[in-house]
Design a protein around this motif. Structure first.
Motif, PDB file in Angstrom:
ATOM      1  N   GLU A   1     -37.572  13.034  -3.068  1.00 56.86           N
ATOM      2  CA  GLU A   1     -37.870  11.603  -2.998  1.00 56.86           C
ATOM      3  C   GLU A   1     -38.041  11.019  -4.397  1.00 56.86           C
ATOM      4  O   GLU A   1     -37.614   9.894  -4.657  1.00 56.86           O
ATOM      5  N   CYS A   2     -38.655  11.773  -5.294  1.00 55.81           N
ATOM      6  CA  CYS A   2     -38.794  11.330  -6.695  1.00 55.81           C
ATOM      7  C   CYS A   2     -37.431  11.208  -7.365  1.00 55.81           C
ATOM      8  O   CYS A   2     -37.181  10.252  -8.109  1.00 55.81           O
ATOM      9  N   VAL A   3     -36.559  12.170  -7.100  1.00 58.58           N
ATOM     10  CA  VAL A   3     -35.195  12.115  -7.659  1.00 58.58           C
ATOM     11  C   VAL A   3     -34.476  10.883  -7.128  1.00 58.58           C
ATOM     12  O   VAL A   3     -33.801  10.166  -7.885  1.00 58.58           O
ATOM     13  N   ALA A   4     -34.624  10.617  -5.843  1.00 58.26           N
ATOM     14  CA  ALA A   4     -33.972   9.449  -5.240  1.00 58.26           C
ATOM     15  C   ALA A   4     -34.510   8.151  -5.836  1.00 58.26           C
ATOM     16  O   ALA A   4     -33.743   7.229  -6.126  1.00 58.26           O
ATOM     17  N   TYR A   5     -35.804   8.091  -6.046  1.00 61.22           N
ATOM     18  CA  TYR A   5     -36.417   6.904  -6.655  1.00 61.22           C
ATOM     19  C   TYR A   5     -35.855   6.673  -8.059  1.00 61.22           C
ATOM     20  O   TYR A   5     -35.497   5.552  -8.424  1.00 61.22           O
ATOM     21  N   ARG A   6     -35.751   7.750  -8.804  1.00 65.36           N
ATOM     22  CA  ARG A   6     -35.221   7.652 -10.175  1.00 65.36           C
ATOM     23  C   ARG A   6     -33.756   7.209 -10.154  1.00 65.36           C
ATOM     24  O   ARG A   6     -33.337   6.383 -10.973  1.00 65.36           O
ATOM     25  N   ALA A   7     -32.987   7.742  -9.209  1.00 69.85           N
ATOM     26  CA  ALA A   7     -31.582   7.341  -9.090  1.00 69.85           C
ATOM     27  C   ALA A   7     -31.478   5.849  -8.764  1.00 69.85           C
ATOM     28  O   ALA A   7     -30.619   5.151  -9.304  1.00 69.85           O
ATOM     29  N   THR A   8     -32.374   5.370  -7.912  1.00 66.77           N
ATOM     30  CA  THR A   8     -32.393   3.946  -7.580  1.00 66.77           C
ATOM     31  C   THR A   8     -32.715   3.115  -8.812  1.00 66.77           C
ATOM     32  O   THR A   8     -32.080   2.081  -9.060  1.00 66.77           O
ATOM     33  N   GLU A   9     -33.692   3.557  -9.597  1.00 65.38           N
ATOM     34  CA  GLU A   9     -34.039   2.850 -10.837  1.00 65.38           C
ATOM     35  C   GLU A   9     -32.853   2.751 -11.784  1.00 65.38           C
ATOM     36  O   GLU A   9     -32.711   1.777 -12.520  1.00 65.38           O
TER      37      GLU A   9
ATOM     38  N   ALA B   1     -31.120  21.596  -2.417  1.00 64.80           N
ATOM     39  CA  ALA B   1     -32.182  20.770  -2.995  1.00 64.80           C
ATOM     40  C   ALA B   1     -32.551  21.250  -4.394  1.00 64.80           C
ATOM     41  O   ALA B   1     -32.712  20.438  -5.316  1.00 64.80           O
ATOM     42  N   MET B   2     -32.680  22.548  -4.576  1.00 63.06           N
ATOM     43  CA  MET B   2     -33.028  23.089  -5.893  1.00 63.06           C
ATOM     44  C   MET B   2     -31.950  22.759  -6.920  1.00 63.06           C
ATOM     45  O   MET B   2     -32.254  22.452  -8.077  1.00 63.06           O
ATOM     46  N   THR B   3     -30.699  22.801  -6.507  1.00 67.01           N
ATOM     47  CA  THR B   3     -29.605  22.461  -7.416  1.00 67.01           C
ATOM     48  C   THR B   3     -29.702  21.003  -7.838  1.00 67.01           C
ATOM     49  O   THR B   3     -29.597  20.670  -9.026  1.00 67.01           O
ATOM     50  N   ILE B   4     -29.943  20.129  -6.876  1.00 70.79           N
ATOM     51  CA  ILE B   4     -30.049  18.698  -7.171  1.00 70.79           C
ATOM     52  C   ILE B   4     -31.245  18.423  -8.077  1.00 70.79           C
ATOM     53  O   ILE B   4     -31.154  17.658  -9.036  1.00 70.79           O
ATOM     54  N   ILE B   5     -32.369  19.043  -7.775  1.00 66.53           N
ATOM     55  CA  ILE B   5     -33.570  18.853  -8.591  1.00 66.53           C
ATOM     56  C   ILE B   5     -33.319  19.333 -10.022  1.00 66.53           C
ATOM     57  O   ILE B   5     -33.665  18.656 -10.986  1.00 66.53           O
ATOM     58  N   ALA B   6     -32.702  20.494 -10.158  1.00 64.11           N
ATOM     59  CA  ALA B   6     -32.419  21.031 -11.494  1.00 64.11           C
ATOM     60  C   ALA B   6     -31.460  20.125 -12.259  1.00 64.11           C
ATOM     61  O   ALA B   6     -31.641  19.887 -13.452  1.00 64.11           O
ATOM     62  N   GLN B   7     -30.455  19.599 -11.580  1.00 60.47           N
ATOM     63  CA  GLN B   7     -29.489  18.721 -12.238  1.00 60.47           C
ATOM     64  C   GLN B   7     -30.130  17.428 -12.714  1.00 60.47           C
ATOM     65  O   GLN B   7     -29.670  16.823 -13.666  1.00 60.47           O
ATOM     66  N   ASN B   8     -31.162  17.020 -12.047  1.00 65.35           N
ATOM     67  CA  ASN B   8     -31.787  15.740 -12.370  1.00 65.35           C
ATOM     68  C   ASN B   8     -33.102  15.881 -13.111  1.00 65.35           C
ATOM     69  O   ASN B   8     -33.811  14.902 -13.308  1.00 65.35           O
ATOM     70  N   SER B   9     -33.442  17.076 -13.533  1.00 69.24           N
ATOM     71  CA  SER B   9     -34.702  17.270 -14.240  1.00 69.24           C
ATOM     72  C   SER B   9     -34.552  17.192 -15.758  1.00 69.24           C
ATOM     73  O   SER B   9     -35.531  17.072 -16.461  1.00 69.24           O
TER      74      SER B   9
ATOM     75  N   VAL C   1     -29.663  11.909  -1.579  1.00 73.33           N
ATOM     76  CA  VAL C   1     -30.831  12.752  -1.839  1.00 73.33           C
ATOM     77  C   VAL C   1     -31.900  12.514  -0.765  1.00 73.33           C
ATOM     78  O   VAL C   1     -32.514  13.463  -0.272  1.00 73.33           O
ATOM     79  N   LEU C   2     -32.118  11.266  -0.387  1.00 72.43           N
ATOM     80  CA  LEU C   2     -33.083  10.978   0.677  1.00 72.43           C
ATOM     81  C   LEU C   2     -32.641  11.582   2.006  1.00 72.43           C
ATOM     82  O   LEU C   2     -33.469  12.090   2.772  1.00 72.43           O
ATOM     83  N   SER C   3     -31.352  11.552   2.279  1.00 74.45           N
ATOM     84  CA  SER C   3     -30.832  12.180   3.505  1.00 74.45           C
ATOM     85  C   SER C   3     -31.106  13.673   3.510  1.00 74.45           C
ATOM     86  O   SER C   3     -31.495  14.239   4.535  1.00 74.45           O
ATOM     87  N   LEU C   4     -30.920  14.301   2.372  1.00 73.38           N
ATOM     88  CA  LEU C   4     -31.213  15.732   2.268  1.00 73.38           C
ATOM     89  C   LEU C   4     -32.694  15.991   2.498  1.00 73.38           C
ATOM     90  O   LEU C   4     -33.067  16.914   3.236  1.00 73.38           O
ATOM     91  N   ALA C   5     -33.553  15.171   1.909  1.00 73.91           N
ATOM     92  CA  ALA C   5     -34.998  15.341   2.091  1.00 73.91           C
ATOM     93  C   ALA C   5     -35.382  15.208   3.562  1.00 73.91           C
ATOM     94  O   ALA C   5     -36.153  16.018   4.091  1.00 73.91           O
ATOM     95  N   MET C   6     -34.834  14.214   4.235  1.00 75.35           N
ATOM     96  CA  MET C   6     -35.163  14.007   5.648  1.00 75.35           C
ATOM     97  C   MET C   6     -34.617  15.136   6.524  1.00 75.35           C
ATOM     98  O   MET C   6     -35.289  15.574   7.460  1.00 75.35           O
ATOM     99  N   THR C   7     -33.434  15.608   6.215  1.00 80.47           N
ATOM    100  CA  THR C   7     -32.862  16.720   6.967  1.00 80.47           C
ATOM    101  C   THR C   7     -33.702  17.972   6.787  1.00 80.47           C
ATOM    102  O   THR C   7     -33.988  18.695   7.745  1.00 80.47           O
ATOM    103  N   LEU C   8     -34.123  18.214   5.567  1.00 80.00           N
ATOM    104  CA  LEU C   8     -34.969  19.369   5.273  1.00 80.00           C
ATOM    105  C   LEU C   8     -36.287  19.283   6.048  1.00 80.00           C
ATOM    106  O   LEU C   8     -36.746  20.261   6.635  1.00 80.00           O
ATOM    107  N   MET C   9     -36.892  18.096   6.052  1.00 78.63           N
ATOM    108  CA  MET C   9     -38.147  17.910   6.786  1.00 78.63           C
ATOM    109  C   MET C   9     -37.954  18.096   8.288  1.00 78.63           C
ATOM    110  O   MET C   9     -38.879  18.467   8.998  1.00 78.63           O
TER     111      MET C   9
END
Length: 93
Positions: A26-34, A72-80, A44-52
């Motif tokens: 969700e933080c990654v998605a927020y940053r992407a929106t910014e 998710a870990m790949t996406i987080i690492a790419q955006n960190s 990213v939000l779709s992935l988070a909701m699917t995971l939940m």
């Protein structure tokens, strides 16, 4: 101590892991929106909701949850990496 697989974790540990990863997505998605990257934010939000939505607390969908966690870990690492912010940011699509 070595890490545990999802199967080796307790229900509580699995639930905490999923919640933590989803919150980070969700933080990654927020940053992407910014940054104006609405498509990445939605993906990213779709992935988070699917995971939940994986019922890992009941021990169901473990293979699906593992695959989603890897993505998710790949996406987080790419955006960190702050250096990716403006130059050559990787996108989900």
């Amino acid at each position: 101590m070595l890490g545990k697989t999802l199967v080796e974790m307790t229900n509580h540990e699995r639930a905490n892991l999923i919640k933590t990863v989803a919150a980070t997505l969700e933080c990654v998605a927020y940053r992407a929106t910014e940054l104006g990257d609405v498509l990445t934010a939605r993906n990213v939000l779709s992935l988070a909701m699917t995971l939940m939505g994986c019922d890992v607390e009941a021990g169901r969908n473990m293979e699906s949850a593992e695959m989603l966690l890897e993505q998710a870990m790949t996406i987080i690492a790419q955006n960190s990496d702050p250096g990716l912010e403006n130059a050559g940011r990787r996108r989900l699509h």
